[in-house]
Design a protein around this motif. Structure first.
Motif, PDB file in Angstrom:
ATOM      1  N   THR A 144       2.073   5.155  -5.875  1.00 29.41           N
ATOM      2  CA  THR A 144       2.575   6.200  -6.703  1.00 29.41           C
ATOM      3  C   THR A 144       1.490   7.357  -7.758  1.00 29.41           C
ATOM      4  OG1 THR A 144       4.487   5.547  -8.556  1.00 29.41           O
ATOM      5  CG2 THR A 144       5.069   6.717  -7.022  1.00 29.41           C
ATOM      6  N   LEU A 145       1.001   5.918  -7.835  1.00 27.41           N
ATOM      7  CA  LEU A 145      -0.372   5.778  -8.297  1.00 27.41           C
ATOM      8  C   LEU A 145      -1.256   7.395  -8.141  1.00 27.41           C
ATOM      9  CD1 LEU A 145      -1.372   2.549  -8.511  1.00 27.41           C
ATOM     10  CD2 LEU A 145      -0.887   3.571  -9.982  1.00 27.41           C
ATOM     11  N   PRO A 146      -1.708   7.834  -8.474  1.00 27.31           N
ATOM     12  CA  PRO A 146      -2.737   9.191  -8.120  1.00 27.31           C
ATOM     13  C   PRO A 146      -4.171   8.976  -7.372  1.00 27.31           C
ATOM     14  CG  PRO A 146      -3.696   8.347 -10.544  1.00 27.31           C
ATOM     15  CD  PRO A 146      -2.136   7.426  -9.734  1.00 27.31           C
ATOM     16  N   ALA A 147      -4.510   9.760  -6.056  1.00 24.25           N
ATOM     17  CA  ALA A 147      -5.295   9.817  -5.096  1.00 24.25           C
ATOM     18  C   ALA A 147      -6.198   9.699  -5.890  1.00 24.25           C
ATOM     19  CB  ALA A 147      -5.673  11.387  -4.719  1.00 24.25           C
ATOM     20  N   ARG A 163      -4.968   3.764  -3.676  1.00 23.18           N
ATOM     21  CA  ARG A 163      -5.821   2.738  -2.472  1.00 23.18           C
ATOM     22  C   ARG A 163      -5.785   1.210  -3.196  1.00 23.18           C
ATOM     23  NH1 ARG A 163      -7.690   6.818   0.872  1.00 23.18           N
ATOM     24  NH2 ARG A 163      -5.940   8.303   0.797  1.00 23.18           N
ATOM     25  N   GLY A 164      -5.492   1.088  -3.991  1.00 21.90           N
ATOM     26  CA  GLY A 164      -4.849  -0.109  -4.722  1.00 21.90           C
ATOM     27  C   GLY A 164      -6.412   0.031  -5.687  1.00 21.90           C
ATOM     28  N   ILE A 246      -7.977  -5.087  -4.597  1.00 23.17           N
ATOM     29  CA  ILE A 246      -7.140  -5.480  -4.376  1.00 23.17           C
ATOM     30  C   ILE A 246      -6.421  -4.030  -4.011  1.00 23.17           C
ATOM     31  CG2 ILE A 246      -4.676  -6.274  -5.009  1.00 23.17           C
ATOM     32  CD1 ILE A 246      -6.723  -7.722  -8.135  1.00 23.17           C
ATOM     33  N   SER A 247      -5.533  -4.505  -2.965  1.00 20.30           N
ATOM     34  CA  SER A 247      -4.648  -3.350  -1.640  1.00 20.30           C
ATOM     35  C   SER A 247      -3.424  -3.128  -2.668  1.00 20.30           C
ATOM     36  CB  SER A 247      -5.274  -3.855  -0.653  1.00 20.30           C
ATOM     37  OG  SER A 247      -3.716  -4.866  -0.148  1.00 20.30           O
TER      38      SER A 247
ATOM     39  N   PHE B 200       1.917   7.246   4.626  1.00 24.98           N
ATOM     40  CA  PHE B 200       1.061   8.420   4.880  1.00 24.98           C
ATOM     41  C   PHE B 200       1.617   9.743   3.448  1.00 24.98           C
ATOM     42  CE2 PHE B 200       0.496  12.555   7.595  1.00 24.98           C
ATOM     43  CZ  PHE B 200      -0.860  13.145   7.284  1.00 24.98           C
ATOM     44  N   LEU B 201       3.091   9.965   3.734  1.00 30.88           N
ATOM     45  CA  LEU B 201       2.771  11.045   3.150  1.00 30.88           C
ATOM     46  C   LEU B 201       2.936  10.953   1.284  1.00 30.88           C
ATOM     47  CD1 LEU B 201       6.767  12.078   4.197  1.00 30.88           C
ATOM     48  CD2 LEU B 201       5.037  13.201   4.778  1.00 30.88           C
ATOM     49  N   SER B 202       2.806   9.318   0.653  1.00 32.32           N
ATOM     50  CA  SER B 202       2.712   9.012  -1.242  1.00 32.32           C
ATOM     51  C   SER B 202       0.989   9.434  -0.914  1.00 32.32           C
ATOM     52  CB  SER B 202       3.164   7.708  -0.624  1.00 32.32           C
ATOM     53  OG  SER B 202       2.356   6.990  -0.249  1.00 32.32           O
ATOM     54  N   GLY B 203       0.614   9.438   0.275  1.00 34.45           N
ATOM     55  CA  GLY B 203      -1.441   9.048   0.725  1.00 34.45           C
ATOM     56  C   GLY B 203      -1.568   8.177   0.821  1.00 34.45           C
ATOM     57  N   ARG B 204      -1.436   6.902   0.675  1.00 39.32           N
ATOM     58  CA  ARG B 204      -1.648   5.401   1.444  1.00 39.32           C
ATOM     59  C   ARG B 204      -2.773   5.613   2.246  1.00 39.32           C
ATOM     60  NH1 ARG B 204      -3.970   1.895   0.995  1.00 39.32           N
ATOM     61  NH2 ARG B 204      -4.093  -0.126   1.534  1.00 39.32           N
ATOM     62  N   CYS B 205      -2.357   6.540   3.150  1.00 39.76           N
ATOM     63  CA  CYS B 205      -3.206   7.146   4.803  1.00 39.76           C
ATOM     64  C   CYS B 205      -3.829   8.358   4.543  1.00 39.76           C
ATOM     65  CB  CYS B 205      -2.451   6.688   5.131  1.00 39.76           C
ATOM     66  SG  CYS B 205      -2.363   4.803   5.908  1.00 39.76           S
TER      67      CYS B 205
END
Lengths: 381, 351
Positions: A144-147, A163-164, A246-247, B200-205
């Motif tokens: 849930t952290l931002p992009a 992304r970590g 850190i992923s 994918f939906l959460s934006g991890r990828c």
């Protein structure tokens, strides 16, 4: 009828006979299973042997401590990365779980009711929920952290996004190896000096024993003068480049394992502490020691004898539980081995390697803890 | 003092040894039994049930509907085999498998056939002890991105984080694609399909990669949000999907392969589940052989002569299956059409 007595020679021979028979039965079963498996593998044209470890591994690996290129590096290297990734979770996991669990265990017997109750709630909640659920929960939280573009910046150069965590890192120079070596030598010397001065009445002398730890590397640094380059993370394209990461997968796995295991460690520590007779606390108080000092100098050393053996199984549990990484996409040994055996079709060899590695890690932990336990036991008697 | 080892323990140990040797010899005993010459066919007949390994979570391939009935092109493939072998398409037990345990499930005999959107490759056929019967879906690896990312081509993905299922041919295809095009990427490999969708939906990828049909299926299940996602135009690999069987059981292999050919032939001659009864008195020899009215080809396969009739009557031809499974996802027929209509479906003659 005459029953052979426990110590009679006839009984001993009979017992020996049964044991030999049991051993032969087990050996027979193993031989039969092996023969059966190899026959069926051959009949089904399934490849066998460990030759695949030298072949190029086409599987992608997201995070690794060694350099790795899919389709160029070998399966053996992929396995090694998996082992290192498992250790990367297991070692900090055990240390942090011990630290957190000890603090919570001490908090549970605290005379402050709020602290004791909070610690009790922590233990009950974390201990009663399945670990897999907790891991998925933490993975969800980190997602849930931002992009990257909207990432949090808690400190200059530190970026927190889905992304970590990305932070600045020292770019490795060839001269650093000597500094690291000097630091290790400093620690070794400090241990020797600390032992020699442990009983010294002079506080300064006891502290001076630790001086080699900062001095040695500083000296080497002053002599070799390596250039220091700090790699700062910067947003380029999709993600940050430069610095270290850190992923979210690693963070979720380590957080989940540490919080879960700490709840068990806390109970072990509490059990150890309350097993020490009240009189020991009172004796400490009578000597004018504060509660903290009594805990550190009198109660904890006695409690350790009871704490260490069950702690070993918690460490083993943590290491084995780390294989739940598969569920949240952290590429530990099991995840990489699973993928490898899926791409090569060599399930028996792959599972065999997984078993061998976990057995080695577990036996190493047991051995180290048993040695430590033996030392503690001798000292306090 | 009583003995530590009770007297009956000797009998017990002997019993255990006998029991374990019996267990160890079971697989050998199964292989020796006489029958049709196909151990799998015999097992299915004896059980009265086909055990079929599917994905169980992939729209268009195998996904339970609101009534809990497995739907999709793979599920229909299982039903067609059951119709041919047992005369009843409902005599199927669907066993959900993951990308990582699917081959082991088939190798160990836990399932009779694996119909799980599995890509036919040389490596798999040569080293797994398994073989592909036929191609039931022509696919290719694609990428799905969020429209908001501004990416319109796979060439824009340099430096991207890509969600991918471990143990698939997809992970191999994207490793090759990025290497050949000198681009970098970070893989996120999650085994569970639901978790990979969430990531994918959460934006991890930045991108989600798998077979383009599965991506279309995934986008379809997003309902009103489907328009937020873009399927990139490049297909970076050939992914021919098909059912797998164990090697060494050639009769079973023939059945799986020819059930599919019968469905293609049905579409080619215009024989469908709706109109099949009107062909009862047909004079067309090709259709008469297909429906088992002459030729005795079913017996040669080890089945009832009306095997293809059951398949077409109960499940339908390839066109009907497509219209029920893939067409609702908005997929064009493309390569999956008949050979004489621009597709690749081509069945050898049934004679």
């Amino acid at each position: 009828m005459i029953r052979p007595s426990f110590r009679s020679p006839s009984f001993r021979w009979q017992a020996l006979g049964w044991q030999a028979l049991a051993l032969a039965a087990v050996a027979l079963i193993i031989v039969m299973f092996t023969k059966n498996a190899s026959q069926h593998l051959a009949a089904r044209h399934i490849a066998t042997g460990f030759g695949f470890l030298r072949e190029a591994a086409p599987i992608p690996i997201g995070e690794s401590l060694l350099s790795y290129t899919p389709s160029v590096s070998s399966y053996g290297r992929a396995f090694l990365i998996g082992i290192l990734n498992t250790l990367k979770v297991a070692i900090p996991g055990c240390l942090l779980a011990t630290l957190l669990g000890t603090l919570i265990g001490i908090a549970r017997i605290s005379p402050i009711p709020l602290l004791a109750r909070l610690a009790a709630v922590y233990v009950e909640v974390l201990r009663d929920l399945p670990l897999l659920l907790q891991l998925l929960f933490w993975y969800g939280v980190f997602q849930t952290l931002p992009a990257p573009r909207q990432s949090f910046r808690p400190l200059a150069g530190v970026f927190l996004s889905n992304r970590g965590m990305r932070f600045p890192a020292l770019a490795w120079q060839s001269g650093f190896g000597w500094i690291l070596f000097a630091a290790l030598a400093g620690i070794a010397l400090a241990i020797v000096l600390a032992r020699a001065t442990a009983l010294s009445p002079h506080r300064a002398r006891r502290l001076a024993a630790f001086l080699p730890i900062p001095l040695f590397p500083a000296l080497v640094f002053a002599v070799t003068r390596p250039t220091i380059i700090i790699a700062w993370p910067a947003l380029r394209g999709f993600n940050f480049q430069g610095g270290m990461t850190i992923s979210p997968e690693y963070a979720a796995l380590t957080t989940g394992l540490v919080l879960y295991t700490a709840s068990y460690v806390a109970e072990i520590v509490r059990g150890g502490l309350i097993s020490v007779a009240r009189g020991q606390w009172e004796a400490g108080a009578a000597l004018g020691l504060s509660r903290a000092a009594a805990l550190r100098l009198i109660v904890l050393p006695q409690a350790l004898r009871l704490i260490i053996p069950p702690m070993t199984s918690q460490y083993l549990n943590l290491v084995k539980n780390s294989s739940l990484a598969v569920a949240i996409g952290y590429q530990d040994l099991v995840s990489i081995a699973d993928t490898a055996l899926n791409q090569t079709g060599q399930a028996i060899e792959g599972i065999g390697l997984i078993m061998a590695v976990y057995l080695t890690i577990s036996l190493a932990i047991s051995l180290a803890m048993n040695l430590y336990n033996a030392r503690i036991a001798r000292r306090t008697r | 003092m009583p003995p530590i080892v009770p007297r009956w323990s000797g009998c017990f140990a002997l019993g255990m040894i006998l029991w374990l040797s019996l267990l160890a010899s079971l697989p050998l005993a199964g292989a020796r039994a006489a029958g049709s010459g196909s151990p799998t066919l015999d097992a299915v007949r004896a059980r009265g049930l086909l055990i079929c390994g599917v994905a169980g979570n992939a729209a268009g391939f195998s996904l339970p509907d609101s009534q809990g009935v497995m739907q999709g092109i793979d599920a229909e493939g299982c039903r067609a085999i059951a119709a041919a072998v047992l005369g009843d398409q409902h005599k199927v037990k669907f066993v959900p498998t993951t990308t990582e345990n699917r081959f082991t499930a088939l190798q160990s005999g836990e399932i009779d056939v694996l119909v799980r959107e599995t890509t036919w490759t040389l490596g798999r056929e040569a080293s797994l002890g398994l073989e592909f019967g036929v191609i039931n879906f022509y696919d290719g690896t694609g990428f799905l991105v969020k429209k908001s990312s501004g990416v319109t081509s796979a060439r824009d993905l340099d430096g991207a984080t890509v969600c991918v299922e471990p143990g698939t041919s997809t992970e191999l295809a994207i490793a090759d694609y990025f290497r050949v095009n000198n681009m970098k990427y970070t893989p996120v490999e999650i085994q569970d399909l639901q978790e990979i969708h969430n990531a994918f939906l959460s934006g991890r990828c930045d991108a989600y990669s798998t077979d383009s049909s599965a991506l279309a299926g995934f986008r379809f299940t997003q309902g009103a949000h489907a328009e937020d996602f873009l399927l990139l135009p490049e297909l970076i690999s050939k992914e021919p999907l098909g059912p797998m069987v164990r090697k060494g059981d050639d009769k079973w292999f023939d059945i799986v392969r020819w059930v599919s050919f019968a469905q293609i032939t049905g579409e080619e001659y215009g024989v469908s589940s709706r109109n099949i009864d009107s062909f009862a008195n047909t004079t067309n020899p090709d259709i008469r052989r297909l429906l088992g009215l002459e030729g005795g080809l079913g017996k040669a396969l080890g089945l009832d002569d009306k095997w293809a009739f059951y398949v077409l009557k109960q499940v339908g031809n390839t066109g009907e299956v497509w219209n029920r499974t893939m067409a609702p996802l908005g997929l064009p027929r493309g390569l999956n059409g008949l050979w004489n209509r621009g597709g690749l479906l081509f069945a050898p003659p049934i004679r």
